[in-house]
Design a protein around this motif. Sequence first.
Motif, short mmCIF file in Angstrom:
data_model
loop_
_atom_site.label_atom_id
_atom_site.label_comp_id
_atom_site.label_asym_id
_atom_site.label_seq_id
_atom_site.Cartn_x
_atom_site.Cartn_y
_atom_site.Cartn_z
N VAL A 88 0.91 -1.31 0.01
CA VAL A 88 -0.11 0.09 0.11
C VAL A 88 0.99 1.17 -0.07
O VAL A 88 1.65 1.34 1.03
N ASP A 89 0.90 2.18 -1.21
CA ASP A 89 1.72 3.09 -1.38
C ASP A 89 0.99 4.43 -1.28
O ASP A 89 -0.22 4.68 -1.57
N LEU A 90 1.98 5.46 -0.53
CA LEU A 90 1.28 6.79 -0.67
C LEU A 90 2.67 7.65 -1.03
O LEU A 90 3.76 7.50 -0.31
N GLY A 91 2.45 8.70 -1.98
CA GLY A 91 3.62 9.25 -2.51
C GLY A 91 3.14 10.65 -3.44
O GLY A 91 1.91 10.94 -3.46
N LEU A 92 4.00 10.94 -4.10
CA LEU A 92 3.74 12.10 -4.73
C LEU A 92 4.35 11.71 -6.35
O LEU A 92 5.35 10.97 -6.46
#
Length: 178
Positions: A88-92
């Motif tokens: 599960v990824d969270l980024g820009l």
Amino acid sequence: MTCIMKSRRFHNLLVAGLLVATTGAPATAIDLYGFGSYWDRGDADGKWGIGLGGSLPLFTDFLRLDGRIAFYENSDLGRGDDLTMTPVDLGLRVHPLPESEFDPYALGGVSCIYADAERSDVDSSFGAYLGGGVAWDPFAFVRLFGEVVYRFQELDGERGRQIDVDGLTGNVGVRVSF
């Protein structure tokens, strides 16, 4: 007295500039996408997977907040043990040419991998990822994309064993903009 007035003018100009810079309406508000993926990992064998994601613009079309989830099943850990991982990824995502037909971008962020082994105890962990890709806009609101991402991550196995899941991931998919 003049110093206070200059300070207030500067403050008012700064606030006005920030409001103008952050209130521009982006051309597209929300991207939703699906992708096929291949992850070549360190201690576990490479595996095909699928994923879903979404992104929102942050102040401008050049910068987007990106979240995604993928599913990779039955990677061989050896000794007859299989590993299932769900990052599960969270980024820009940074898009230097967001309005062009071919839109290159860079991406990076943090990742939490939920891991489950068939026969041994494996703990989920946090890591990071960096990568880049290109999107092609052949239709009005549908984009095709391809990207390469490198994950930096290890999982804790039983008896203090570290399972290296660093590796290169290739993703190909379809993005729909609303």
